[in-house]
Design a protein around this motif. Structure first.
Motif, mmCIF file in Angstrom:
data_model
loop_
_atom_site.group_PDB
_atom_site.id
_atom_site.type_symbol
_atom_site.label_atom_id
_atom_site.label_comp_id
_atom_site.label_asym_id
_atom_site.label_seq_id
_atom_site.Cartn_x
_atom_site.Cartn_y
_atom_site.Cartn_z
ATOM 1 N N GLU A 141 1.302 15.617 -5.515
ATOM 2 C CA GLU A 141 2.358 15.165 -4.610
ATOM 3 C C GLU A 141 2.187 15.688 -3.188
ATOM 4 O OE1 GLU A 141 6.489 15.213 -5.641
ATOM 5 O OE2 GLU A 141 6.009 15.376 -7.756
ATOM 6 N N ARG A 158 14.264 -0.881 -6.883
ATOM 7 C CA ARG A 158 14.879 -0.180 -8.004
ATOM 8 C C ARG A 158 16.254 -0.736 -8.334
ATOM 9 N NH1 ARG A 158 11.998 4.389 -9.489
ATOM 10 N NH2 ARG A 158 10.273 4.629 -8.039
ATOM 11 N N GLU A 212 8.386 9.178 3.740
ATOM 12 C CA GLU A 212 9.443 8.196 3.473
ATOM 13 C C GLU A 212 9.476 7.766 2.009
ATOM 14 O OE1 GLU A 212 6.704 7.517 5.115
ATOM 15 O OE2 GLU A 212 5.858 5.611 4.442
ATOM 16 N N LEU A 213 8.450 8.100 1.236
ATOM 17 C CA LEU A 213 8.461 7.728 -0.183
ATOM 18 C C LEU A 213 9.578 8.475 -0.895
ATOM 19 C CD1 LEU A 213 4.687 7.796 -1.183
ATOM 20 C CD2 LEU A 213 6.078 5.824 -0.615
ATOM 21 N N SER A 214 10.276 7.764 -1.800
ATOM 22 C CA SER A 214 11.356 8.429 -2.524
ATOM 23 C C SER A 214 10.749 9.403 -3.530
ATOM 24 C CB SER A 214 12.197 7.389 -3.250
ATOM 25 O OG SER A 214 11.422 6.774 -4.251
ATOM 26 N N LEU A 221 -3.956 9.517 -2.284
ATOM 27 C CA LEU A 221 -3.601 8.577 -1.219
ATOM 28 C C LEU A 221 -4.420 7.303 -1.272
ATOM 29 C CD1 LEU A 221 -3.322 11.142 1.675
ATOM 30 C CD2 LEU A 221 -1.477 10.079 0.432
ATOM 31 N N ASP A 245 -2.403 1.433 10.249
ATOM 32 C CA ASP A 245 -2.327 2.436 9.209
ATOM 33 C C ASP A 245 -2.976 2.008 7.901
ATOM 34 O OD1 ASP A 245 -1.542 4.936 9.460
ATOM 35 O OD2 ASP A 245 0.426 4.684 8.532
ATOM 36 N N HIS A 246 -2.753 0.761 7.531
ATOM 37 C CA HIS A 246 -3.179 0.351 6.195
ATOM 38 C C HIS A 246 -4.495 -0.402 6.222
ATOM 39 C CE1 HIS A 246 -0.979 -3.078 7.843
ATOM 40 N NE2 HIS A 246 -1.870 -3.785 7.211
ATOM 41 N N TYR A 297 3.258 10.572 3.730
ATOM 42 C CA TYR A 297 4.260 9.513 3.577
ATOM 43 C C TYR A 297 5.589 10.101 3.154
ATOM 44 C CZ TYR A 297 -0.054 6.937 3.702
ATOM 45 O OH TYR A 297 -1.266 6.468 4.084
ATOM 46 N N LEU A 339 9.444 7.751 -6.721
ATOM 47 C CA LEU A 339 8.193 7.018 -6.595
ATOM 48 C C LEU A 339 7.031 8.003 -6.475
ATOM 49 C CD1 LEU A 339 6.685 4.382 -6.317
ATOM 50 C CD2 LEU A 339 7.068 4.474 -3.857
ATOM 51 N N LEU A 385 0.881 13.245 -0.638
ATOM 52 C CA LEU A 385 1.837 12.139 -0.501
ATOM 53 C C LEU A 385 2.996 12.551 0.384
ATOM 54 C CD1 LEU A 385 1.893 11.025 -4.220
ATOM 55 C CD2 LEU A 385 1.097 9.637 -2.324
ATOM 56 N N ILE A 391 3.844 8.157 -8.846
ATOM 57 C CA ILE A 391 2.461 8.034 -8.363
ATOM 58 C C ILE A 391 1.645 9.230 -8.851
ATOM 59 C CG2 ILE A 391 0.987 7.945 -6.326
ATOM 60 C CD1 ILE A 391 3.284 6.624 -4.839
ATOM 61 N N LEU A 395 0.842 -1.190 0.000
ATOM 62 C CA LEU A 395 0.000 0.000 0.000
ATOM 63 C C LEU A 395 0.875 1.236 0.000
ATOM 64 C CD1 LEU A 395 -2.441 -1.118 2.829
ATOM 65 C CD2 LEU A 395 -2.831 -1.265 0.389
#
Lengths: 370, 280
Positions: B118, A38, B127-129, B174, B10-11, B125, B132, B121, B136, A26
Motif C-alpha cells: 500500500e 461502490r 485519492e484512492l479510497s 503501481l 499521467d497515465h 495516489y 480500494l 499507492l 489492490i 488506470l
C-alpha cells in the motif's frame, strides 16, 4: 492533465441495463469513480469495455469485482484487457492486510495480560542474562586466553576517553551553578565561605557520580543496546555462535567491564572538574582565591566522601552496562524493536541508578559516613 | 528519440523504442573506476538480463539508472526524461512508472506485507479510497504468487523466497511499465527459482513490462531473457541473444556460457524445449 475514468448507463434493445465504461481505467484515474461504483445497484446485464481507452490491473480489478457484484457479463474487452481480466479473475478478496485488531473491551485486558506475562518473562530473562554473564566470567577465568583485550580497549576508548570533553564541560558548568547559587543562599546567613564545603561535598558524594552515570547511560548504554540489537537483527550474533564464539564473552563482557571501569574514572574526573568550576566562581565572585579554594577543599571534605563516590561509581557503571547489553540482546524481529529496546535500556538504567543512589545515601549515613 | 521532450500525461504509456538509455556512464569511487564510458539501451517490452563477474558494477549500474547513485559523468534517460540532470530526490515523474525489487527485498520491517504494497499507492495516489487500496494490495500479493495469508504477516515472519515475492508485489503495486530486479532468484531453491522465473515471464507478457534483470542464474538467462548484456572491463562489452553473444568469441563470455554450469543450463533448456515441442 488527463481525463478521468467515467461510466454511464445505456439501455440496450431488449431493455436490460448496460454499463458503459469510458476513458482510461488506470490506477491513476480510478480514484474518483471508485466511490460512485461502490454505491451502484444492480441489476446490470452487461459491462461494456469497448470504449475504454486504456486499462491496467487496477482497472481490470474494478471491472471484475463490479461485474461480479452486479451479476453482469463483461463485453467488448480488447486483447490486453481480456488478458488482464483473466489474470485478475483468479484472485479472491477475503484476506486481512492489517494485523488483526480486537474490539477495545477485549483489547485492554489482553494488553494488561500481555504486560503481566511479559514482566514475568522479563524477570526470568534478566536472571538468565546475569547467570550467563557470571558463567562467562567463570569460563574467562578458566581460559584467560579467550579474553578479548582488544575489544575491551576499544570499548574503554568509546565509553571513557571519548566522553571526557562532554562530561568535563557538563561537570564544570554544574560546579559553577552550585557555587554561584549556593553562595547566594548562604550569603543570607553570612556564610559564603561555606560554599567550599557545599561544592566539595555535594560533587564528590552525589552529583559528580550521578550526573556522569546519567550521561554514560545516554551515551554508551544506548549505543550498547543499538549495536547489539542491530547485530542480532543481521544474524551476526548467530554467526558468532555457530563459529563457537560466545557472544557473552566477545560482546557483552568487554562492554560491561568498560562501563564499570570507566564510570569509576569518569565519576572521579567529573567531581574534580566540578570543584574546579566552583573554584573559578569563588575566585571571581566570592573573593576566595582559586588556590585557597582548593586547599580549603582538602580541609573541609572528609576523605570518606571520596570513598562514597568511588564505591557508587562502578556499581552505577555496571548497571548501565548490564541494561544496555541486556536490552540489546533481547532485540528480535524488526528495526522498530531496536529503537524500543534502546529507549528501555536508557530509561531503566537511569531509573535503577537513581533508586540505588537513594539506597546508598541512607546506607552511608547509617554507617557513620555522613 | 531526443526530439520528443513533451511531458506525457499521467497515465500515458511510453511509446518509444528505448525506455532506458545510458550514454557514456562513468562511475568512480575514489580512485576505483567501476564504469568507464558505458553505453546501454533497453528495448521496450523485453527482458534484458545483465550479467558480469562479481564487482563489475551491475548493482551500481541499476542504482545509477534509478537515480540512487549520482554518476561521475554520463547521461541516463528513463522514459525520455533525464535522470542525471535532476536533483537526487526531485520529482521527475517517473518514479510511479517503475518498480524496483532490491536484492534482500528491502521490505519495510514495521509494516505487514499488505501494508508494504500500500505504501507506493498511498504515496502517489492519495485519492484512492482505503478499501480500494486494500483490495489492490491484496490482489498484488496474490499476483506475486504468495498465499493469501501472507498479506497480514510481517517481513520477519517470511522466508527468503517469500520476502522476494513480497518485494515483487510492492514493485508491481503501481502497474509499472519498467521493472528492475536485482538478483531475484539468488538464494532461492531451484523449484522456487524456476517458479519465480515463470512468474516474471508471465507478468511481463500480461502486463507488457520492460524488465531489467540482474542475475547470476544461468537458468534464468536461458529460460526468460530476450537479450543479455555482459558487463566486463568497466563497459557493456556485448548485448544480444545468447547465441549472438557466443559469436563474439570474447573469452569471458565463452567461459561464462560454456563453463560446466553454462553447459548444464543449456542442456536443461534444450530438454525443456524438446518436451514442449513434443507436447504441442
Amino acid at each position: 492533465m488527463s481525463e478521468g475514468a467515467e461510466f454511464s448507463f445505456d439501455e440496450s434493445e431488449d431493455g436490460a441495463a448496460r454499463l458503459v465504461l469510458t476513458g482510461p481505467w488506470l490506477v491513476s484515474t480510478v480514484g474518483k469513480v471508485d466511490k460512485e461504483l461502490r454505491e451502484l445497484e444492480g441489476p446490470v446485464a452487461a459491462l461494456d469495455l469497448s470504449h475504454v481507452s486504456e486499462i491496467d490491473t487496477v482497472g481490470a480489478w474494478l471491472a471484475c469485482t463490479l461485474a461480479g457484484r452486479l451479476g453482469a457479463d463483461i463485453t467488448g474487452a480488447n486483447e490486453r484487457a481480456a488478458r488482464l481480466l483473466k489474470a485478475v479473475e483468479s484472485s479472491s478478496n477475503e484476506v486481512q492486510i492489517e494485523p488483526p485488531r480486537l474490539p477495545i473491551h477485549l483489547r485492554v485486558p489482553q494488553q494488561v495480560g500481555k504486560r503481566v506475562i511479559a514482566t514475568g518473562h522479563g524477570i526470568a530473562a534478566v536472571l538468565g542474562f546475569l547467570g550467563q554473564i557470571i558463567l562467562g566470567f567463570g569460563s574467562l577465568i578458566r581460559h584467560p586466553g579467550r579474553f578479548r583485550g582488544k575489544a575491551l580497549v576499544h570499548q574503554l576508548e568509546l565509553v571513557g576517553v571519548n566522553a571526557l570533553p562532554i562530561i568535563g564541560l557538563m561537570s564544570f558548568l554544574i560546579g559553577i551553578v552550585i557555587a554561584q547559587q549556593g553562595a547566594v543562599q548562604l550569603a543570607q546567613f553570612g556564610a559564603e565561605t561555606l560554599t567550599v564545603n557545599l561544592v566539595g561535598r555535594i560533587t564528590l558524594r552525589e552529583l559528580g557520580v550521578l550526573m556522569t552515570a546519567i550521561m554514560v547511560a545516554g551515551r554508551s548504554g544506548s549505543a550498547f543496546a543499538a549495536q547489539l540489537g542491530t547485530m542480532k537483527l543481521t544474524e551476526e550474533v548467530d554467526a558468532m555462535r555457530t563459529i563457537g564464539i560466545s557472544p557473552i564473552e566477545a560482546l557483552v563482557i568487554p562492554r560491561i567491564l568498560a562501563a564499570t571501569f570507566m564510570m569509576l574514572v569518569l565519576g572521579f574526573y567529573s567531581s574534580v572538574v566540578a570543584i574546579i568550576g566552583g573554584a573559578v566562581v569563588g575566585d571571581m565572585m566570592l573573593g576566595i582565591p582559586f588556590w585557597t579554594f582548593l586547599s580549603r577543599i582538602q580541609e573541609v571534605v572528609p576523605v570518606h566522601d571520596m570513598w562514597v563516590g568511588l564505591i557508587k561509581a562502578p556499581v552505577f557503571g555496571l548497571i548501565v552496562g548490564l541494561a544496555g547489553c541486556y536490552h540489546g540482546m533481547q532485540v528480535e524481529g524488526n528495526s522498530e524493536e531496536v529503537g524500543k529496546r534502546t529507549t528501555m535500556a536508557v530509561v531503566s538504567a537511569i531509573f535503577a541508578v537513581i533508586v540505588l543512589d537513594a539506597f546508598f545515601a541512607v546506607f552511608f549515613t547509617e554507617i557513620g559516613w555522613g | 528519440m531526443h526530439d520528443d521532450h513533451r511531458v506525457p500525461a499521467d497515465h500515458e504509456r511510453f511509446r518509444g523504442d528505448y525506455p532506458v538509455v545510458v550514454e557514456g556512464l562513468v562511475n568512480r569511487f575514489g580512485t576505483q573506476t567501476v564504469h568507464e564510458h558505458l553505453d546501454l539501451k533497453v528495448r521496450r517490452r523485453e527482458i534484458l538480463g545483465v550479467v558480469g563477474g562479481s564487482g563489475t558494477g551491475k548493482s551500481v549500474l541499476m542504482r545509477s539508472i534509478i537515480g540512487l547513485q549520482q554518476p561521475t559523468e554520463g547521461h541516463i534517460e528513463v522514459f525520455n526524461r533525464s535522470i542525471t540532470d535532476a536533483e537526487p530526490d526531485a520529482n521527475i515523474g517517473v518514479r510511479n512508472r517503475w518498480g524496483v525489487l532490491f536484492q534482500g527485498g528491502a521490505l519495510f520491517s514495521t509494516l505487514t506485507v499488505g501494508e508494504n504494497v500500500e505504501v507506493p499507492l498511498r504515496q502517489f495516489y492519495p485519492e484512492l479510497s482505503p478499501e480500494l487500496r486494500r483490495e489492490i494490495a491484496r490482489y498484488k500479493v496474490l499476483l506475486s504468487g504468495l498465499p493469501e495469508e501472507a498479506a497480514n504477516k510481517y517481513p520477519s515472519e517470511l522466508s527468503g523466497g517469500m520476502k522476494k515475492r513480497a518485494g515483487l508485489a510492492r514493485a508491481l503495486a503501481l502497474d509499472p511499465e519498467l521493472l528492475f530486479l536485482d538478483e531475484p532468484t539468488a538464494g532461492l531453491d531451484p523449484i522456487g527459482a524456476d517458479k519465480f522465473d515463470r512468474l516474471t515471464k508471465e507478468l511481463q507478457d500480461t502486463l507488457g513490462l520492460t524488465v531489467f534483470l540482474i542475475t547470476h542464474d544461468l537458468d534464468t538467462l536461458y529460460a526468460i531473457c530476450d537479450r543479455v548484456a555482459v558487463l566486463a572491463d568497466k563497459r557493456v562489452i556485448a548485448v544480444g541473444t545468447i547465441p549472438e553473444l557466443l559469436e563474439t568469441g570474447h573469452p569471458w563470455i565463452e567461459e561464462y556460457f560454456n563453463g560446466p554450469r553454462g553447459r548444464a543450463a543449456q542442456g536443461t533448456q534444450a530438454r525443456t524445449q524438446a518436451r514442449t515441442g513434443a507436447e504441442s
